[in-house]
Write an enzyme that holds these catalytic residues in place. Structure first.
Site, short mmCIF file in Angstrom:
data_model
loop_
_atom_site.label_atom_id
_atom_site.label_comp_id
_atom_site.label_asym_id
_atom_site.label_seq_id
_atom_site.Cartn_x
_atom_site.Cartn_y
_atom_site.Cartn_z
N HIS A 66 0.79 -1.23 0.00
CA HIS A 66 0.00 0.00 0.00
C HIS A 66 0.82 1.28 0.00
O HIS A 66 0.26 2.35 -0.07
CB HIS A 66 -1.00 0.00 1.16
CG HIS A 66 -0.43 -0.45 2.45
ND1 HIS A 66 -0.73 -1.67 2.98
CD2 HIS A 66 0.43 0.12 3.29
CE1 HIS A 66 -0.07 -1.82 4.11
NE2 HIS A 66 0.64 -0.75 4.32
N THR A 67 2.14 1.21 0.09
CA THR A 67 2.90 2.46 -0.06
C THR A 67 3.75 2.41 -1.32
O THR A 67 4.72 3.10 -1.46
CB THR A 67 3.82 2.73 1.13
OG1 THR A 67 4.78 1.67 1.21
CG2 THR A 67 3.05 2.85 2.41
N GLN A 68 3.36 1.54 -2.24
CA GLN A 68 4.19 1.41 -3.43
C GLN A 68 3.77 2.32 -4.57
O GLN A 68 4.19 2.15 -5.70
CB GLN A 68 4.28 -0.05 -3.86
CG GLN A 68 5.04 -0.81 -2.79
CD GLN A 68 5.52 -2.15 -3.27
OE1 GLN A 68 5.45 -2.46 -4.44
NE2 GLN A 68 6.03 -2.96 -2.36
N ASP A 170 9.53 -1.80 0.07
CA ASP A 170 8.50 -0.93 0.65
C ASP A 170 9.12 0.44 0.91
O ASP A 170 9.28 0.85 2.05
CB ASP A 170 7.99 -1.57 1.95
CG ASP A 170 6.80 -0.80 2.51
OD1 ASP A 170 6.21 0.00 1.75
OD2 ASP A 170 6.47 -1.01 3.69
#
Lengths: 290, 247
Positions: A66-68, A170
């Site tokens: 989800h932070t990519q 990440d």
């Protein structure tokens, strides 16, 4: 054909020990040909079934995703050294994609009495980094030995953090510039989201790399006066503002000097001029462009 | 103490017939026999003073710290077994960091005091652990203003205007009660604390004074009192003591 290990259960399939089938069936020729290693055919000859391989992975062993990709981002940060100090500048915009969503976000942050951090990229990751540095500062305070991290040490620390997160697949989606005084001398360091770290007399992140650094290369001298440095930074900001869509005319300049320590200016706007011929008629010298 | 030798003092998990937990009481005794620790809440901050007996002439000055910052706005003074106290200090640091990470705000004094008290209390509940032989004076300065708390081995936490623990606590407390704490500034408080600790320490044994404060003058950060100020306070304390002796 591969020899089957004797412990394999005909009822449960390859790789499983267990009881044999109660009513063993003869394999049909189609089933037999499909029954190759890795084909996910049960060796008992029952109807084949498929399992989504990705569902077999436990979430713990896979990197979170989800932070990519970044959501709320800041653009260029510019930084130069001059006689007796360092100077950083950026606008105060945080874009949501290409929407100019938040227009008063401070992207130059005082980290300690001799260091400023400037950040482009994902703003939430910047906030995470700032929280981390805050904890580090408190830990340092508790040691109560009169020591605090220097600019160079903070730069090394952050470069390790960024590189470590990239290796975890990440990354912290930022380009950082760490500026301060190291033993009284100006210091600038930059780290980006994949952990590339270097130090120079003038630095820029994002679009600034293409728009401001050529100017710096031409005009920057380490022995510039503060006035000259301010003029150069303002000019570079103006160029970035003209050419970078993700920027606004609301800037801050931060300075670190031996005499005054860290100071970060209030936001200000630059005078702009849009009557340049190239702006008025951008396709004049570009034949075939509409 | 009645009940000694009756077996009720072996474990923290057994009450004596008259309703006491002897191990907890013994832990309190370990604190009461240690060096005196004084804390006062003045109008603009909190001052902590620790009387540290110097165990050997060969000891390097300033070693064996007994006041510790927990974060910028909280600090503790240890009375009793300093190794036990340090364990509690470490826990307090963890609690403060955890609170900051979770709520994004600095842990308020009363929350930290209660969390530390709960931690200390755990060691009064099971037969396989012993209570801490240390009590802590905690100074904090948050949005509610300056606060002083005392956490004792039994797991109690109380807020005080001023209090003392350790060997000289009785007379120190009497002295504190004479102070006008609502009018006293921390700068004056430092001198008063030095005076009290010098008065209370009547033996000829050498000791070191450790003074720490959190006040407007220290930028609302828990710090050791600056060396020059501490030396001056100690000098004034000694002078006042000599005056008392002569009269």
């Amino acid at each position: 054909m591969f020899a089957k290990a004797p412990s394999h259960s005909t009822a449960l399939g390859p790789g499983c020990a267990g009881p044999p089938l109660a009513n063993p069936q003869q394999l049909s020729s189609a089933q037999a040909s499909a029954h190759e290693r890795g084909s996910h055919q049960p060796s008992c000859g029952a109807a084949p079934f498929a399992v989504d391989a990705s569902m077999l992975r436990s979430t713990g062993s896979q990197p979170h995703k989800h932070t990519q990709s970044p959501y709320v981002t800041g653009s260029s940060v510019l930084a130069i050294t001059y006689a007796g100090g360092v100077m950083l500048a950026s606008d105060t915009l945080a874009s949501y994609g290409s929407t100019k969503r938040y227009k008063s976000v401070q992207r130059l942050v005082k980290v300690n009495d001799s260091t400023v951090l400037g950040a482009g990229g994902e703003i939430s990751d910047l906030q995470f980094i700032l929280n981390m540095l805050d904890d580090l500062k408190t830990e340092d305070y508790c040691a109560d030995d009169g020591q605090s991290l220097s600019s160079q040490e903070l730069y090394s620390y952050l470069s390790r953090v960024m590189y470590n997160r990239r290796n975890k697949m990440d990354p912290l989606w930022n380009s950082l510039i760490i500026a301060g005084l190291e033993g009284g001398k100006p210091f600038l360091g930059s780290v980006n989201m994949i952990g590339v770290a270097f130090s120079d007399d003038h630095l820029a992140t994002g679009f600034g790399n293409h728009l401001a650094r050529p100017l710096f290369r031409k005009r920057h001298r380490p022995d510039m006066s503060e006035e000259e440095a301010t003029a150069l930074i303002r000019e570079a900001l103006e160029v970035c503002y003209y050419r970078d869509k993700q920027s606004i005319n609301k800037f801050q300049i931060a300075k670190v000097t031996a005499s005054e320590g860290v100071s970060i200016s209030e936001p200000f706007a630059l005078p702009t001029k849009w009557e340049y011929k190239a702006f008025v008629d951008p396709t004049r010298n570009a034949v075939g462009v509409w | 103490m009645s009940g000694i030798g009756t077996g009720y003092d072996l474990s923290v998990s057994t009450f004596s017939p008259d309703g006491r937990v002897f191990q907890t009481a013994y832990a309190q005794k370990a604190v009461d026999n240690g060096g005196t620790v004084v804390g006062i809440r003045c109008k603009d901050g909190v001052v902590l003073g620790v009387e540290k007996p110097v165990a050997s002439k060969m000891l390097v000055g300033g070693s064996n710290r007994s006041t510790y910052p927990i974060n910028q706005q909280t600090g503790m003074g240890i009375a009793g077994v300093s190794a036990d106290g340090r364990q509690i200090v470490n826990r307090a640091m963890q609690e403060a960091t955890q609170y900051k990470g979770f709520y994004g705000e600095v842990i308020p004094g009363y929350v930290l005091s209660e969390r530390i008290a709960s931690y200390v209390h755990l060691f009064n509940l099971y037969w396989y652990v012993r209570p801490f032989g240390a009590a802590l004076l905690m100074a904090s300065y948050d949005s509610e203003g300056p606060q002083l708390y005392l956490i004792e081995p039994g797991g109690t936490a109380h807020r005080y205007f001023g209090t003392a623990i350790g060997k000289g606590r009785q007379s120190a407390k009497t002295d504190i009660e004479k102070l006008k704490l609502t009018e006293l500034s921390c700068r004056q408080g430092v001198v008063e604390v030095a005076k009290i600790l010098h008065t209370v320490h009547d033996e000829e044994k050498p000791f070191e004074l450790e003074l720490a404060w959190i006040c407007d003058e220290s930028n609302k950060e828990f710090k050791r009192v600056p060396a020059d100020l501490a030396a001056e306070a100690e000098q004034q304390a000694k002078a006042a003591l000599d005056e008392d002796m002569d009269s």
